[in-house]
Design a protein around this motif. Structure first.
Motif, PDB file in Angstrom:
ATOM      1  N   THR A  41      41.060  47.441  24.505  1.00 40.57           N
ATOM      2  CA  THR A  41      39.903  47.894  23.754  1.00 40.57           C
ATOM      3  C   THR A  41      39.636  46.813  22.720  1.00 40.57           C
ATOM      4  O   THR A  41      40.551  46.097  22.321  1.00 40.57           O
ATOM      5  CB  THR A  41      40.137  49.269  23.073  1.00 40.57           C
ATOM      6  OG1 THR A  41      38.913  49.722  22.508  1.00 40.57           O
ATOM      7  CG2 THR A  41      41.218  49.216  22.011  1.00 40.57           C
ATOM      8  N   GLY A  42      38.397  46.663  22.327  1.00 43.90           N
ATOM      9  CA  GLY A  42      38.141  45.628  21.331  1.00 43.90           C
ATOM     10  C   GLY A  42      36.671  45.427  21.057  1.00 43.90           C
ATOM     11  O   GLY A  42      35.798  45.992  21.713  1.00 43.90           O
ATOM     12  N   HIS A  43      36.438  44.586  20.087  1.00 39.77           N
ATOM     13  CA  HIS A  43      35.083  44.309  19.632  1.00 39.77           C
ATOM     14  C   HIS A  43      34.323  43.443  20.626  1.00 39.77           C
ATOM     15  O   HIS A  43      34.901  42.603  21.310  1.00 39.77           O
ATOM     16  CB  HIS A  43      35.122  43.618  18.268  1.00 39.77           C
ATOM     17  CG  HIS A  43      35.817  44.424  17.222  1.00 39.77           C
ATOM     18  ND1 HIS A  43      35.527  45.753  16.979  1.00 39.77           N
ATOM     19  CD2 HIS A  43      36.801  44.097  16.340  1.00 39.77           C
ATOM     20  CE1 HIS A  43      36.299  46.204  15.999  1.00 39.77           C
ATOM     21  NE2 HIS A  43      37.084  45.218  15.593  1.00 39.77           N
ATOM     22  N   ARG A  44      33.030  43.661  20.657  1.00 32.91           N
ATOM     23  CA  ARG A  44      32.159  42.845  21.519  1.00 32.91           C
ATOM     24  C   ARG A  44      31.936  41.467  20.925  1.00 32.91           C
ATOM     25  O   ARG A  44      31.665  40.522  21.646  1.00 32.91           O
ATOM     26  CB  ARG A  44      30.815  43.542  21.724  1.00 32.91           C
ATOM     27  CG  ARG A  44      30.940  44.774  22.586  1.00 32.91           C
ATOM     28  CD  ARG A  44      29.586  45.437  22.774  1.00 32.91           C
ATOM     29  NE  ARG A  44      29.738  46.632  23.569  1.00 32.91           N
ATOM     30  CZ  ARG A  44      28.968  46.933  24.590  1.00 32.91           C
ATOM     31  NH1 ARG A  44      27.971  46.151  24.924  1.00 32.91           N
ATOM     32  NH2 ARG A  44      29.163  48.037  25.266  1.00 32.91           N
ATOM     33  N   SER A  45      32.039  41.377  19.620  1.00 36.54           N
ATOM     34  CA  SER A  45      31.855  40.109  18.930  1.00 36.54           C
ATOM     35  C   SER A  45      33.175  39.727  18.264  1.00 36.54           C
ATOM     36  O   SER A  45      33.667  40.462  17.413  1.00 36.54           O
ATOM     37  CB  SER A  45      30.743  40.251  17.889  1.00 36.54           C
ATOM     38  OG  SER A  45      30.613  39.063  17.161  1.00 36.54           O
ATOM     39  N   ILE A  46      33.729  38.586  18.681  1.00 36.69           N
ATOM     40  CA  ILE A  46      34.994  38.114  18.129  1.00 36.69           C
ATOM     41  C   ILE A  46      34.703  36.828  17.356  1.00 36.69           C
ATOM     42  O   ILE A  46      34.260  35.842  17.941  1.00 36.69           O
ATOM     43  CB  ILE A  46      36.021  37.847  19.247  1.00 36.69           C
ATOM     44  CG1 ILE A  46      36.214  39.095  20.110  1.00 36.69           C
ATOM     45  CG2 ILE A  46      37.350  37.387  18.653  1.00 36.69           C
ATOM     46  CD1 ILE A  46      37.037  38.861  21.371  1.00 36.69           C
ATOM     47  N   PRO A  47      34.937  36.819  16.045  1.00 35.30           N
ATOM     48  CA  PRO A  47      34.662  35.618  15.250  1.00 35.30           C
ATOM     49  C   PRO A  47      35.469  34.411  15.756  1.00 35.30           C
ATOM     50  O   PRO A  47      36.608  34.556  16.201  1.00 35.30           O
ATOM     51  CB  PRO A  47      35.104  36.004  13.838  1.00 35.30           C
ATOM     52  CG  PRO A  47      35.113  37.495  13.821  1.00 35.30           C
ATOM     53  CD  PRO A  47      35.446  37.920  15.221  1.00 35.30           C
ATOM     54  N   ALA A  48      34.868  33.230  15.642  1.00 33.43           N
ATOM     55  CA  ALA A  48      35.522  31.996  16.093  1.00 33.43           C
ATOM     56  C   ALA A  48      36.877  31.793  15.417  1.00 33.43           C
ATOM     57  O   ALA A  48      37.807  31.266  16.033  1.00 33.43           O
ATOM     58  CB  ALA A  48      34.608  30.798  15.835  1.00 33.43           C
ATOM     59  N   ALA A  49      37.022  32.235  14.163  1.00 27.16           N
ATOM     60  CA  ALA A  49      38.278  32.060  13.435  1.00 27.16           C
ATOM     61  C   ALA A  49      39.421  32.879  14.036  1.00 27.16           C
ATOM     62  O   ALA A  49      40.591  32.566  13.819  1.00 27.16           O
ATOM     63  CB  ALA A  49      38.085  32.446  11.968  1.00 27.16           C
ATOM     64  N   PRO A 160      37.160  51.180  10.630  1.00 16.35           N
ATOM     65  CA  PRO A 160      36.727  52.335  11.420  1.00 16.35           C
ATOM     66  C   PRO A 160      35.653  51.950  12.442  1.00 16.35           C
ATOM     67  O   PRO A 160      34.920  50.974  12.250  1.00 16.35           O
ATOM     68  CB  PRO A 160      36.138  53.289  10.370  1.00 16.35           C
ATOM     69  CG  PRO A 160      36.709  52.835   9.071  1.00 16.35           C
ATOM     70  CD  PRO A 160      36.933  51.359   9.203  1.00 16.35           C
ATOM     71  N   ALA A 161      35.560  52.734  13.491  1.00 15.25           N
ATOM     72  CA  ALA A 161      34.534  52.514  14.509  1.00 15.25           C
ATOM     73  C   ALA A 161      33.153  52.640  13.887  1.00 15.25           C
ATOM     74  O   ALA A 161      32.944  53.449  12.985  1.00 15.25           O
ATOM     75  CB  ALA A 161      34.692  53.514  15.641  1.00 15.25           C
ATOM     76  N   ARG A 162      32.220  51.841  14.388  1.00 14.65           N
ATOM     77  CA  ARG A 162      30.848  51.889  13.874  1.00 14.65           C
ATOM     78  C   ARG A 162      30.003  52.922  14.606  1.00 14.65           C
ATOM     79  O   ARG A 162      28.841  53.113  14.306  1.00 14.65           O
ATOM     80  CB  ARG A 162      30.212  50.507  13.986  1.00 14.65           C
ATOM     81  CG  ARG A 162      30.874  49.505  13.056  1.00 14.65           C
ATOM     82  CD  ARG A 162      30.241  48.144  13.157  1.00 14.65           C
ATOM     83  NE  ARG A 162      30.861  47.211  12.226  1.00 14.65           N
ATOM     84  CZ  ARG A 162      30.645  45.923  12.229  1.00 14.65           C
ATOM     85  NH1 ARG A 162      29.799  45.387  13.094  1.00 14.65           N
ATOM     86  NH2 ARG A 162      31.260  45.140  11.365  1.00 14.65           N
ATOM     87  N   GLY A 163      30.583  53.547  15.588  1.00 20.09           N
ATOM     88  CA  GLY A 163      29.921  54.598  16.352  1.00 20.09           C
ATOM     89  C   GLY A 163      30.961  55.241  17.246  1.00 20.09           C
ATOM     90  O   GLY A 163      32.019  54.660  17.504  1.00 20.09           O
ATOM     91  N   THR A 167      36.146  50.745  18.907  1.00 24.27           N
ATOM     92  CA  THR A 167      37.546  50.324  18.968  1.00 24.27           C
ATOM     93  C   THR A 167      38.445  51.178  18.080  1.00 24.27           C
ATOM     94  O   THR A 167      39.522  51.608  18.508  1.00 24.27           O
ATOM     95  CB  THR A 167      37.662  48.834  18.586  1.00 24.27           C
ATOM     96  OG1 THR A 167      36.806  48.077  19.439  1.00 24.27           O
ATOM     97  CG2 THR A 167      39.086  48.336  18.735  1.00 24.27           C
ATOM     98  N   GLY A 168      38.020  51.459  16.861  1.00 25.04           N
ATOM     99  CA  GLY A 168      38.829  52.273  15.957  1.00 25.04           C
ATOM    100  C   GLY A 168      39.115  53.653  16.523  1.00 25.04           C
ATOM    101  O   GLY A 168      40.228  54.189  16.370  1.00 25.04           O
ATOM    102  N   ASP A 169      38.134  54.260  17.204  1.00 25.61           N
ATOM    103  CA  ASP A 169      38.332  55.579  17.818  1.00 25.61           C
ATOM    104  C   ASP A 169      39.339  55.520  18.964  1.00 25.61           C
ATOM    105  O   ASP A 169      40.178  56.408  19.118  1.00 25.61           O
ATOM    106  CB  ASP A 169      37.004  56.129  18.346  1.00 25.61           C
ATOM    107  CG  ASP A 169      36.038  56.523  17.254  1.00 25.61           C
ATOM    108  OD1 ASP A 169      36.481  56.701  16.092  1.00 25.61           O
ATOM    109  OD2 ASP A 169      34.832  56.641  17.552  1.00 25.61           O
ATOM    110  N   VAL A 170      39.256  54.473  19.775  1.00 26.15           N
ATOM    111  CA  VAL A 170      40.159  54.346  20.922  1.00 26.15           C
ATOM    112  C   VAL A 170      41.587  54.088  20.435  1.00 26.15           C
ATOM    113  O   VAL A 170      42.546  54.668  20.957  1.00 26.15           O
ATOM    114  CB  VAL A 170      39.672  53.245  21.893  1.00 26.15           C
ATOM    115  CG1 VAL A 170      40.660  53.055  23.039  1.00 26.15           C
ATOM    116  CG2 VAL A 170      38.283  53.598  22.444  1.00 26.15           C
ATOM    117  N   VAL A 171      41.740  53.257  19.413  1.00 29.00           N
ATOM    118  CA  VAL A 171      43.070  53.005  18.845  1.00 29.00           C
ATOM    119  C   VAL A 171      43.656  54.303  18.276  1.00 29.00           C
ATOM    120  O   VAL A 171      44.822  54.629  18.514  1.00 29.00           O
ATOM    121  CB  VAL A 171      43.022  51.902  17.768  1.00 29.00           C
ATOM    122  CG1 VAL A 171      44.331  51.831  16.991  1.00 29.00           C
ATOM    123  CG2 VAL A 171      42.721  50.551  18.410  1.00 29.00           C
TER     124      VAL A 171
END
Length: 192
Positions: A41-49, A160-163, A167-171
């Motif tokens: 599970t994870g974010h759709r946008s992963i920062p380059a850092a 927290p999940a933004r909707g 990811t936060g909800d699945v974790v």
């Protein structure tokens, strides 16, 4: 004839002569590996850092002396990255498809093309029943992955999940269900 016992998921046996019923003395050990299912599970946008440490973390999770199967929804970001790395390592991937018009909501043309490429490479596809809303479909898919995984990799900033179904909800669901969660992220970095 083979006599087999199981110890910690590994099968051991001795070769027996079928005529005498005696151990052949060949010292034959049969080792059948138990497949470990790792979900993501994870974010759709992963920062380059964060991306280099996330890639390294995924590779670590997919290596070892065990047989592994990867479970992913193949969404943009963490899901596609996880599936790509798994396939590069020869790990079979099961695609979990939320019950909705999923492909049209994945993002731009490049993301949809990557989804189709990965989907064609998956060993198995699980198409979930239709849900009332997209958020419910995402959360149902996340729960399915948790329910069928031995452990979960979360590419997650800890927020927290933004909707519903984020990811936060699945974790949180995985932790309630007792499924071990490995969080891959660099402390102090927040997603946009």
């Amino acid at each position: 004839m083979t006599d087999i016992d199981t110890l910690n998921g590994t099968r051991f046996g001795t070769a027996m002569d079928t005529r005498t019923g005696m151990d052949t003395g060949l010292g034959t050990h049969i080792r059948a590996r138990v497949r470990t299912r790792i979900g993501v599970t994870g974010h759709r946008s992963i920062p380059a850092a964060v991306l280099p440490s996330v890639r390294t973390g995924i590779r670590r999770q997919l290596r070892g002396d065990e047989e592994v199967e990867a479970l992913s929804c193949l969404a943009a970001g963490a899901d596609q990255l996880f599936a790509d790395i798994a396939l590069d390592r020869g790990v079979p991937v099961t695609a979990v498809i939320p019950g909705m018009d999923y492909e049209t909501h994945l993002g731009d043309a490049d993301t949809r093309a990557a989804y189709r490429r990965l989907l064609d490479s998956c060993r198995t596809q699980v198409k979930l029943p239709e849900e009332a809303t997209h958020e419910e479909a995402y959360f149902a898919a996340g729960r399915w992955i948790v329910d069928h995984a031995d452990r979960l990799v979360a590419v997650w900033d800890g927020q927290p999940a933004r909707g519903l179904g984020g990811t936060g909800d699945v974790v949180a669901y995985a932790r309630r269900m007792g499924v071990p969660v490995t969080v891959l992220w660099r402390p102090g970095v927040l997603r946009a």
